[in-house]
Design an enzyme around this catalytic site. Structure first.
Site, PDB file in Angstrom:
ATOM      1  N   VAL A  43     -43.261 -24.334  92.005  1.00  0.00           N
ATOM      2  CA  VAL A  43     -44.305 -25.241  91.536  1.00  0.00           C
ATOM      3  C   VAL A  43     -44.785 -24.843  90.145  1.00  0.00           C
ATOM      4  CG1 VAL A  43     -46.715 -25.902  91.954  1.00  0.00           C
ATOM      5  CG2 VAL A  43     -45.056 -26.006  93.812  1.00  0.00           C
ATOM      6  N   ASP A  45     -43.166 -23.729  87.804  1.00  0.00           N
ATOM      7  CA  ASP A  45     -42.149 -24.079  86.811  1.00  0.00           C
ATOM      8  C   ASP A  45     -42.079 -25.577  86.528  1.00  0.00           C
ATOM      9  OD1 ASP A  45     -41.250 -21.312  86.796  1.00  0.00           O
ATOM     10  OD2 ASP A  45     -40.413 -21.769  88.769  1.00  0.00           O
ATOM     11  N   ALA A  67     -44.535 -27.291  97.450  1.00  0.00           N
ATOM     12  CA  ALA A  67     -45.388 -26.752  98.514  1.00  0.00           C
ATOM     13  C   ALA A  67     -45.757 -25.320  98.155  1.00  0.00           C
ATOM     14  CB  ALA A  67     -44.667 -26.793  99.857  1.00  0.00           C
ATOM     15  N   VAL A  68     -47.049 -25.074  98.076  1.00  0.00           N
ATOM     16  CA  VAL A  68     -47.558 -23.733  97.799  1.00  0.00           C
ATOM     17  C   VAL A  68     -48.195 -23.233  99.090  1.00  0.00           C
ATOM     18  CG1 VAL A  68     -49.072 -22.343  96.358  1.00  0.00           C
ATOM     19  CG2 VAL A  68     -47.990 -24.380  95.395  1.00  0.00           C
ATOM     20  N   ILE A  69     -47.527 -22.293  99.733  1.00  0.00           N
ATOM     21  CA  ILE A  69     -47.960 -21.796 101.039  1.00  0.00           C
ATOM     22  C   ILE A  69     -48.942 -20.636 100.858  1.00  0.00           C
ATOM     23  CG2 ILE A  69     -47.185 -20.803 103.243  1.00  0.00           C
ATOM     24  CD1 ILE A  69     -46.252 -23.718 102.677  1.00  0.00           C
ATOM     25  N   THR A  73     -52.855 -12.985  99.366  1.00  0.00           N
ATOM     26  CA  THR A  73     -53.629 -12.836  98.130  1.00  0.00           C
ATOM     27  C   THR A  73     -54.001 -14.214  97.594  1.00  0.00           C
ATOM     28  OG1 THR A  73     -51.692 -12.906  96.686  1.00  0.00           O
ATOM     29  CG2 THR A  73     -52.296 -10.744  97.605  1.00  0.00           C
ATOM     30  N   HIS A  75     -52.618 -15.594  95.083  1.00  0.00           N
ATOM     31  CA  HIS A  75     -51.480 -16.076  94.301  1.00  0.00           C
ATOM     32  C   HIS A  75     -51.277 -17.578  94.478  1.00  0.00           C
ATOM     33  CE1 HIS A  75     -47.605 -15.929  92.276  1.00  0.00           C
ATOM     34  NE2 HIS A  75     -47.102 -16.625  93.280  1.00  0.00           N
TER      35      HIS A  75
END
EC number: 2.5.1.78
Length: 150
Positions: A43, A45, A67-69, A73, A75
């Site tokens: 994502v 990029d 999708a950012v799981i 942290t 991140h």
């Protein structure tokens, strides 16, 4: 016919591959043509290819899919927020619709899988609507009564 480019993140590809399939199906349903599908590592990029796609004459709008799981942290939060900010900046700068079909931050894998179709469809639908309405707005002329673009 609206011409779309799709940018798909490969991280969490079990999820983003499904998003890509749903996006392609919905674009066809809406009568849009997908002229490019560009895969990027993650994502974060996605913005790297958006400017190039926005400059192409055979692209009316760009759909981003990813999708950012959620992890242990922050991140995921940083990645999602920075990507969304830059995607919006590039849309405004280019004048072309670039829609956000990115699941997360804060979503776990199960939640992301549940949101695949909704996020993909909404991102495609928003891109098609925005591209059509931008064209109508460009051609519109005020003639004494309110011009409504919908």
């Amino acid at each position: 016919m609206v011409k779309l480019a799709l940018v798909v993140a490969e991280f969490n590809y079990d999820i983003t591959h499904l998003m890509l399939q749903k996006a392609l199906e919905h674009a066809k349903f809406l009568g849009a043509e997908v002229t490019y599908v560009v895969k990027v590592p993650g994502v974060f990029d996605i913005p790297m290819v958006l400017k190039e796609l926005a400059l192409k004459e055979d692209v009316d709008a760009v759909v981003t899919l990813g999708a950012v799981i959620q992890g242990a942290t922050k991140h995921d939060e940083i990645v999602a927020q920075q990507a969304a900010r830059k995607i919006l900046d590039l849309a405004v700068e280019s004048g072309k619709p670039i829609t956000l079909g990115i699941i997360g931050h804060g979503a776990n894998r199960m939640q992301a899988l549940e949101r695949v179709e909704e996020y993909a469809r909404r991102a495609v639908e928003a891109a098609v609507k925005l591209a059509r309405r931008k064209k109508l707005l460009k051609e519109a002329k005020y003639g004494g009564s309110t011009v409504v673009i919908d």
